[in-house]
Design a protein around this motif. Structure first.
Motif, PDB file in Angstrom:
ATOM      1  N   LEU A  63       3.091   8.139  -2.708  1.00 44.22           N
ATOM      2  CA  LEU A  63       1.688   8.401  -3.027  1.00 44.22           C
ATOM      3  C   LEU A  63       1.529   9.714  -3.770  1.00 44.22           C
ATOM      4  CD1 LEU A  63      -1.326   7.549  -2.604  1.00 44.22           C
ATOM      5  CD2 LEU A  63      -1.289   8.970  -0.553  1.00 44.22           C
ATOM      6  N   PHE A  64       2.305  10.724  -3.402  1.00 43.21           N
ATOM      7  CA  PHE A  64       2.168  12.043  -4.011  1.00 43.21           C
ATOM      8  C   PHE A  64       2.751  12.103  -5.416  1.00 43.21           C
ATOM      9  CE2 PHE A  64       2.213  14.077   0.476  1.00 43.21           C
ATOM     10  CZ  PHE A  64       0.895  13.688   0.654  1.00 43.21           C
ATOM     11  N   GLN A  65       3.443  11.051  -5.841  1.00 47.51           N
ATOM     12  CA  GLN A  65       3.989  11.031  -7.198  1.00 47.51           C
ATOM     13  C   GLN A  65       3.009  10.428  -8.188  1.00 47.51           C
ATOM     14  OE1 GLN A  65       6.725  12.782  -6.943  1.00 47.51           O
ATOM     15  NE2 GLN A  65       6.462  12.546  -4.717  1.00 47.51           N
ATOM     16  N   ARG A  66       1.884   9.923  -7.706  1.00 45.03           N
ATOM     17  CA  ARG A  66       0.890   9.294  -8.579  1.00 45.03           C
ATOM     18  C   ARG A  66      -0.111  10.319  -9.084  1.00 45.03           C
ATOM     19  NH1 ARG A  66      -1.222   3.896  -5.648  1.00 45.03           N
ATOM     20  NH2 ARG A  66      -2.611   3.996  -7.450  1.00 45.03           N
ATOM     21  N   GLU A  67      -0.585  10.099 -10.297  1.00 44.79           N
ATOM     22  CA  GLU A  67      -1.606  10.967 -10.870  1.00 44.79           C
ATOM     23  C   GLU A  67      -2.874  10.880 -10.044  1.00 44.79           C
ATOM     24  OE1 GLU A  67      -2.793  13.854 -13.370  1.00 44.79           O
ATOM     25  OE2 GLU A  67      -0.849  12.830 -13.510  1.00 44.79           O
ATOM     26  N   GLY A  68      -3.436  12.030  -9.711  1.00 48.06           N
ATOM     27  CA  GLY A  68      -4.641  12.063  -8.894  1.00 48.06           C
ATOM     28  C   GLY A  68      -4.368  12.300  -7.427  1.00 48.06           C
ATOM     29  N   TYR A  69      -3.113  12.085  -6.993  1.00 46.14           N
ATOM     30  CA  TYR A  69      -2.762  12.307  -5.590  1.00 46.14           C
ATOM     31  C   TYR A  69      -1.694  13.382  -5.429  1.00 46.14           C
ATOM     32  CZ  TYR A  69      -5.165   7.886  -4.708  1.00 46.14           C
ATOM     33  OH  TYR A  69      -6.103   6.892  -4.629  1.00 46.14           O
ATOM     34  N   ARG A  70      -1.231  13.963  -6.525  1.00 42.83           N
ATOM     35  CA  ARG A  70      -0.110  14.898  -6.456  1.00 42.83           C
ATOM     36  C   ARG A  70      -0.442  16.138  -5.656  1.00 42.83           C
ATOM     37  NH1 ARG A  70       1.736  14.379 -12.820  1.00 42.83           N
ATOM     38  NH2 ARG A  70       2.550  12.258 -12.670  1.00 42.83           N
TER      39      ARG A  70
ATOM     40  N   VAL B  69       0.853  -1.190   0.000  1.00 43.25           N
ATOM     41  CA  VAL B  69       0.000   0.000   0.000  1.00 43.25           C
ATOM     42  C   VAL B  69       0.884   1.234   0.000  1.00 43.25           C
ATOM     43  CG1 VAL B  69      -1.891  -1.162   1.196  1.00 43.25           C
ATOM     44  CG2 VAL B  69      -0.157   0.064   2.528  1.00 43.25           C
ATOM     45  N   GLN B  70       0.250   2.364  -0.262  1.00 44.56           N
ATOM     46  CA  GLN B  70       0.910   3.663  -0.168  1.00 44.56           C
ATOM     47  C   GLN B  70       0.039   4.572   0.683  1.00 44.56           C
ATOM     48  OE1 GLN B  70       1.421   4.882  -4.252  1.00 44.56           O
ATOM     49  NE2 GLN B  70       3.323   3.731  -4.525  1.00 44.56           N
ATOM     50  N   GLN B  71       0.678   5.462   1.447  1.00 47.17           N
ATOM     51  CA  GLN B  71      -0.051   6.348   2.337  1.00 47.17           C
ATOM     52  C   GLN B  71       0.593   7.718   2.365  1.00 47.17           C
ATOM     53  OE1 GLN B  71       1.179   4.358   6.311  1.00 47.17           O
ATOM     54  NE2 GLN B  71       1.250   6.561   6.701  1.00 47.17           N
ATOM     55  N   ASP B  72      -0.154   8.698   2.861  1.00 47.44           N
ATOM     56  CA  ASP B  72       0.413  10.016   3.093  1.00 47.44           C
ATOM     57  C   ASP B  72       1.047  10.016   4.489  1.00 47.44           C
ATOM     58  OD1 ASP B  72      -2.105   9.893   4.418  1.00 47.44           O
ATOM     59  OD2 ASP B  72      -2.014  12.064   4.680  1.00 47.44           O
ATOM     60  N   PRO B  73       1.907  10.975   4.808  1.00 47.54           N
ATOM     61  CA  PRO B  73       2.591  10.948   6.107  1.00 47.54           C
ATOM     62  C   PRO B  73       1.659  10.964   7.310  1.00 47.54           C
ATOM     63  CG  PRO B  73       3.728  12.429   4.608  1.00 47.54           C
ATOM     64  CD  PRO B  73       2.466  12.020   3.923  1.00 47.54           C
ATOM     65  N   LYS B  74       0.483  11.602   7.203  1.00 45.17           N
ATOM     66  CA  LYS B  74      -0.437  11.655   8.337  1.00 45.17           C
ATOM     67  C   LYS B  74      -1.297  10.407   8.470  1.00 45.17           C
ATOM     68  CE  LYS B  74      -0.910  16.703   8.425  1.00 45.17           C
ATOM     69  NZ  LYS B  74      -1.878  17.833   8.358  1.00 45.17           N
ATOM     70  N   GLY B  75      -1.285   9.546   7.453  1.00 41.55           N
ATOM     71  CA  GLY B  75      -2.100   8.349   7.503  1.00 41.55           C
ATOM     72  C   GLY B  75      -3.552   8.572   7.164  1.00 41.55           C
ATOM     73  N   ASP B  76      -3.877   9.723   6.579  1.00 44.55           N
ATOM     74  CA  ASP B  76      -5.271   9.994   6.224  1.00 44.55           C
ATOM     75  C   ASP B  76      -5.683   9.300   4.940  1.00 44.55           C
ATOM     76  OD1 ASP B  76      -5.494  11.667   8.432  1.00 44.55           O
ATOM     77  OD2 ASP B  76      -4.884  13.447   7.314  1.00 44.55           O
ATOM     78  N   ILE B  77      -4.740   9.055   4.033  1.00 43.81           N
ATOM     79  CA  ILE B  77      -5.042   8.456   2.732  1.00 43.81           C
ATOM     80  C   ILE B  77      -4.242   7.172   2.593  1.00 43.81           C
ATOM     81  CG2 ILE B  77      -5.065   8.809   0.231  1.00 43.81           C
ATOM     82  CD1 ILE B  77      -4.936  11.816   0.785  1.00 43.81           C
ATOM     83  N   THR B  78      -4.905   6.091   2.237  1.00 39.33           N
ATOM     84  CA  THR B  78      -4.247   4.809   1.999  1.00 39.33           C
ATOM     85  C   THR B  78      -4.838   4.199   0.742  1.00 39.33           C
ATOM     86  OG1 THR B  78      -3.942   4.442   4.372  1.00 39.33           O
ATOM     87  CG2 THR B  78      -3.726   2.540   2.926  1.00 39.33           C
ATOM     88  N   THR B  79      -3.979   3.706  -0.142  1.00 33.00           N
ATOM     89  CA  THR B  79      -4.442   3.060  -1.367  1.00 33.00           C
ATOM     90  C   THR B  79      -3.454   1.971  -1.750  1.00 33.00           C
ATOM     91  OG1 THR B  79      -5.169   3.443  -3.638  1.00 33.00           O
ATOM     92  CG2 THR B  79      -3.220   4.649  -2.912  1.00 33.00           C
ATOM     93  N   ALA B  80      -3.915   1.042  -2.578  1.00 34.18           N
ATOM     94  CA  ALA B  80      -3.036  -0.021  -3.044  1.00 34.18           C
ATOM     95  C   ALA B  80      -1.905   0.562  -3.887  1.00 34.18           C
ATOM     96  CB  ALA B  80      -3.823  -1.038  -3.857  1.00 34.18           C
ATOM     97  N   ALA B  81      -0.701   0.026  -3.704  1.00 36.58           N
ATOM     98  CA  ALA B  81       0.460   0.580  -4.401  1.00 36.58           C
ATOM     99  C   ALA B  81       0.418   0.289  -5.892  1.00 36.58           C
ATOM    100  CB  ALA B  81       1.747   0.027  -3.789  1.00 36.58           C
ATOM    101  N   ASP B  82      -0.120  -0.854  -6.281  1.00 32.76           N
ATOM    102  CA  ASP B  82      -0.167  -1.226  -7.692  1.00 32.76           C
ATOM    103  C   ASP B  82      -1.269  -0.441  -8.390  1.00 32.76           C
ATOM    104  OD1 ASP B  82      -0.218  -2.428 -10.169  1.00 32.76           O
ATOM    105  OD2 ASP B  82       0.194  -4.430  -9.371  1.00 32.76           O
ATOM    106  N   PRO B  83      -0.941   0.348  -9.422  1.00 30.69           N
ATOM    107  CA  PRO B  83      -1.974   1.152 -10.100  1.00 30.69           C
ATOM    108  C   PRO B  83      -3.073   0.330 -10.746  1.00 30.69           C
ATOM    109  CG  PRO B  83       0.239   1.923 -10.670  1.00 30.69           C
ATOM    110  CD  PRO B  83       0.407   0.628  -9.939  1.00 30.69           C
TER     111      PRO B  83
END
Length: 960
Positions: free
Chosen positions: A283-290, A79-93
């Protein structure tokens, strides 16, 4: 240099002594400047104190732990997350388009060796209370463990130490009627728990929460509910984590990413205290989460511009109001200033003395406003915390910010004193000592510049409202036009003077005096103009927006009707809900409704649980909107098959232009099981519909769902998961389809979200099961607030998620807003006019004494003061009303163009229909205009007349 310093020192001494001698006037100006400083400093202190520091935030989330770990349930995939742990999503696009796997992750493999874990579980339950049932949050956390310190704050008693003990929040005690030392039990679980203490959740003071030891309540409750075949509330578990003592700087960001790779999300204290740069967050390098981690500064810039605009307008308003007050002081001190000139002082010294008055008042206002702001914020902090629903952090005082706010007060005082200082310095020593006033021609440049600015601003606002899509163009043009009108005020005051020949003696004298002394009249009129213009603009815009919202409002029920639904536990508590409504409200007709249940009885609508199905109304292919459904079912955009011209035509098609209403119906398909009483409550006056329902036909409120043969088709979906998969893959849909005769209600009859009504006998004949979900009620009068409160209390005792709605129609909050704006503008008008009146009395003191000496009655003084105040108020209100209409109309025209452009774009794209056509009216609030134009000036005049002394001591006039 020393000479200038000494002269300024003397000027400050003179100004301080003069301010102390004229306490009334000084207090007025000081309060005028200090009040905004008080508000701004209090707001700054409140916001800074309410904003938690990273350490305080970490303590509330983590307690004394190094991290909090949670399993997102993705079966251990990365998975990938933001530093605060508010957003979590699967790492594989690929999982952006495919369902993610479900299942637990292996915490032991995902975390470093030697860590200590403390479980923290959260769920919910219906708790038996002194009043009945209360839906409450359950938290299983060993709060006495050192790792949990700071998450929950103890208030009274202690936290649980045994499995049969619980602690509860203070809000729970208040709502439940229970007390420490008593017992509570969860519905569905026979075991009782003793209440041993109370606490609060710092981030949610209104939380209704029960704290138990891990495993003591949620797991036994789950087993009991499953055994009874009832729905089990969801619950989740996270773990507080402590690293070994020799682990180094804490749970670093690299360690977080390693745990993410094994399917675990981590909120780390070290990361919260020192977040990584966005470039190191995958996570911030992915399209839609930048943009989640990137701060562009645009929002901050807009906020700063808005704040600067508000502060600038406030300073302008204060200067316009305080300037005449300083002029009053300078006028009353004319002899003293003349003596300074007679003893060798030049114009520079006169200006310094008047400016020093502004400096002294500004400094005093800064100190008073800041100190009062500090005291007020400190005293009101508990009240503010209760209002915000959370505890603030440590009392945070930023000295530099408070100094900057105080400097605004000093700057405002100096700016307000500039014009009176220049005016006082221009008077000759002889005129100051003898009380004579010289005659000076008014400037011709300022009115011409104001006229040019007003015309240019009006043109810009007109362009913005007709051609531009940016509201800032309208706002900027309107502001420029208003400033132009302010600059034209002296000339406009002169134009008002031409109406004097039509007035009686007293108002003619007052108007002539105001026109002759434009130096004191124009600033007061400009202050009233600015306040009234803002009020008129906001009132016009708010009234127009209110009319738009009224037109967009969709009633959920007929006016005064009531709906009460409860879908939990298979409708077990529905009879109690019906009884409570009838007991507390003036019910006229009750219509009991049920829904067709496919699968387990305890299944709720939209649940999607295993073993739960649903009923679906099948819309004939020929009646489906071509813009929304593709006949081939290939998954492509159906609207793409048509040209823009064809889409515009289809937007008017009856199959697409349908408004289904906004009422909530506790059934996936909107089909309810009921008798003819439901038609009466919904206001359907159609005897044919009642006969059709009695004959076993389905009463339909939506034309497309009835086929040409007059039948409606129902699909029984026993396996919702299989049905959804088949629909997604364009395969034949499972589920038996049954066709029933139907009666279509006439077009235009509101359905309030109900798609159709089927009788209980018809459902029984089809071999289906109807589960009660609630009732609709009509009332013989609108339920009162007291009746609603008693009903809410009864429903709270029943517990569960009772969905109650009492249709009260559209309720506008603008009445209070418009009243507040009118009162605000009235106070500003009265204040400005009062200041101008005080100045005029200071100027005309000798003339009034002369009038008294030649036999004028005492009431002349009072009458003249009232008319002087009223003249200023009338001029300011008239000019302000004219200036305030422009921005409001311009903004509404811009909004209309924007919404129409969006609607046309959506119509051409195939996703907007005629039912979505925007309605952006422009409505003039005549009541507000009338109050400003008539009531406010009249009130100002009467108040000034009442507060003016009618008699004064005679004195010998100064010799010429």
């Amino acid at each position: 240099m020393n000479g200038r310093l000494n002269s300024w020192r003397a000027a400050v001494r003179i100004a301080r002594r003069d301010a102390w001698r004229s306490k009334g006037r000084s207090s007025l100006v000081l309060a005028m400047i200090a009040l905004p400083i008080l508000g701004v400093s209090a707001a700054d202190l409140t916001l800074r104190t309410a904003e938690l520091s990273p350490a305080e935030h970490a303590t509330r989330v983590l307690g004394a732990a190094d991290a909090r770990v949670s399993d997102p349930g993705y079966a251990g995939i990365a998975v990938q997350q933001d530093p605060k742990g508010d957003i979590t999503t699967a790492a594989d696009p690929k999982y952006d388009d495919e369902p993610t796997p479900t299942g637990p992750a292996d915490l032991a493999k995902a975390l470093p060796p030697g860590v200590t874990l403390l479980p923290d579980s959260a769920g919910s339950a219906k708790i038996r209370t002194a009043h009945g049932l209360l839906h409450s949050e359950i938290r299983e956390l060993k709060a006495t463990d050192p790792l949990a310190k700071g998450i929950l704050t103890p208030l009274d008693g202690r936290f649980p130490e045994r499995p049969d003990e619980v602690a509860v929040t203070s809000r729970f005690l208040e709502d439940s009627g229970l007390s420490i030392g008593g017992t509570l039990a969860a519905r569905g679980l026979e075991r009782e728990f003793r209440i041993v203490g109370s606490y609060e959740v710092p981030d949610d003071l209104n939380a209704q929460q029960v704290n138990a030891l891990p495993g003591a309540l949620l797991e036994p409750l789950r087993k009991a509910l499953e055994g009874a075949g009832l729905a089990v509330p969801d619950h989740s578990t996270t773990h507080l984590l402590r690293l070994p003592a020799d682990s180094g700087p804490g749970f670093t960001w690299n360690m977080v990413k390693e745990s993410n790779a094994k399917g675990v999300t981590v909120v780390s204290r070290a990361v919260l205290m020192d977040p990584p740069p966005d470039s190191e967050v995958p996570l911030f390098q992915r399209e839609g989460y930048r943009n989640h981690g990137v701060t562009t500064g645009a929002g901050d810039t807009s906020a700063l511009i808005a704040a600067a605009t508000v502060v600038g307008l406030a300073m302008l308003e204060i200067c316009l109001l305080a300037g005449p007050a300083f002029a009053v002081g300078a006028r009353r001190s004319r002899r003293q200033l003349g003596l300074v000139g007679a003893n060798g002082g030049d114009r520079r010294h006169i200006r310094a003395i008047v400016l020093a008055g502004g400096l002294v008042i500004g400094l005093a206002a800064a100190v008073v406003g800041t100190v009062l702001g500090l005291a007020l914020t400190f005293l009101l902090q508990p009240v503010l915390e209760e209002s915000f629903g959370q505890r603030f952090g440590a009392f945070d005082v930023r000295p530099l910010e408070l100094l900057g706010i105080g400097a605004l007060a000093v700057l405002t005082g100096l700016l307000a004193a500039i014009v009176p200082a220049v005016t006082a310095s221009r008077e000759t020593v002889l005129a100051s000592l003898t009380g004579r006033r010289g005659v000076r021609g008014s400037s011709r440049v300022l009115p011409m510049a104001g006229l040019a600015a007003a015309l240019l601003g009006g043109a810009i606002a007109l362009y913005g409202s007709v051609y531009s899509d940016h509201m800032v163009v309208v706002a900027g043009g309107s502001a420029l036009a208003e400033l132009g009108v302010v600059a034209m005020t002296p000339a406009l005051v002169g134009l008002f003077g031409r109406a004097g020949r039509l007035l009686p003696l007293s108002p003619r004298l007052a108007l002539r005096d105001s026109v002759r002394n434009r130096g004191r009249t124009a600033p007061a009129v400009a202050a009233v103009l600015a306040a009234v213009a803002g009020t008129v603009a906001v009132a016009t815009y708010a009234t127009s927006e209110d009319a738009e919202q009224r037109a967009q409002y969709r009633a959920q029920l007929p006016h005064g009707a009531v709906s009460a639904f409860l879908t939990e536990d298979g409708g077990r508590d529905v009879p109690a809900v019906r009884e409570a409504v009838q007991r507390q409200l003036p019910v006229e007709v009750r219509a009991d409704v049920s829904r067709v249940s496919v699968g387990r009885r305890a299944c709720e609508p939209y649940s999607g649980e295993e073993g739960c199905g649903r009923l679906e109304i099948v819309v004939p292919q020929a009646h489906q909107c071509p813009l929304w459904v593709s006949p081939s079912g290939d998954g492509e955009d159906p609207a793409a098959r048509f040209s823009p011209q064809e889409r515009r035509k289809l937007a008017e098609d009856w199959r697409c232009a349908i408004d289904e209403g906004g009422g909530y119906v506790p059934s996936e398909d909107g089909l309810l099981v009921a008798d003819a009483a439901l038609l009466k409550v919904l206001g359907v006056d159609d005897p044919a519909a009642e006969r059709a329902l009695a004959e076993g036909r389905v009463v339909s409120f939506r034309k497309p769902q009835v086929d040409p043969s007059g039948r409606i088709s129902l699909r029984l979906i026993t396996d919702a998961k299989a049905y959804d998969e088949a629909a997604e893959r364009n395969k034949p849909l499972p589920g038996a389809v049954k066709a029933l005769p139907a009666y279509q209600v006439a077009d235009g009859v509101p359905s309030y979200g109900v798609a159709g009504v089927i009788s209980p006998a018809t459902v029984e004949a089809l071999g289906l099961r109807a589960v009660p979900v609630g009732s609709y009620f009509s009332t013989d009068r609108q339920p009162s607030s007291e009746q609603q409160q008693r009903l809410e209390a009864d429903l709270a005792r029943i517990g569960g998620g009772v969905q109650l709605h009492i249709e009260q129609g559209y309720s506008s909050g603008n009445n209070i807003t418009l009243l507040a704006l009118t009162v605000f503008a009235g106070l500003i008008t009265i204040g400005a006019a009062g200041i101008a009146t005080g100045l005029s009395q200071a100027d005309a003191e000798a003339d009034l004494k002369t009038l008294a000496a030649v036999g004028a009655p005492p009431r002349v003084r009072r009458t003249l003061s009232g008319f002087q105040c009223g003249v200023v108020a009338v001029m300011g209100v008239v000019l302000g009303t004219a200036a305030g209409v422009l921005p409001a109309i311009g903004l509404r025209l811009t909004e209309r163009r924007q919404q129409m452009a969006q609607w046309e774009e959506g119509r051409d794209a195939g996703w907007s229909t005629a039912a979505d056509l925007p309605h952006v009216p422009i409505v003039i609030p005549w009541e507000t205009y009338g109050a400003l134009l008539v009531a406010v000036p009249l009130g100002a005049a009467v108040l000034a007349a009442l507060l003016t002394r009618s008699r004064t001591a005679l004195a010998r006039r100064a010799a010429a």
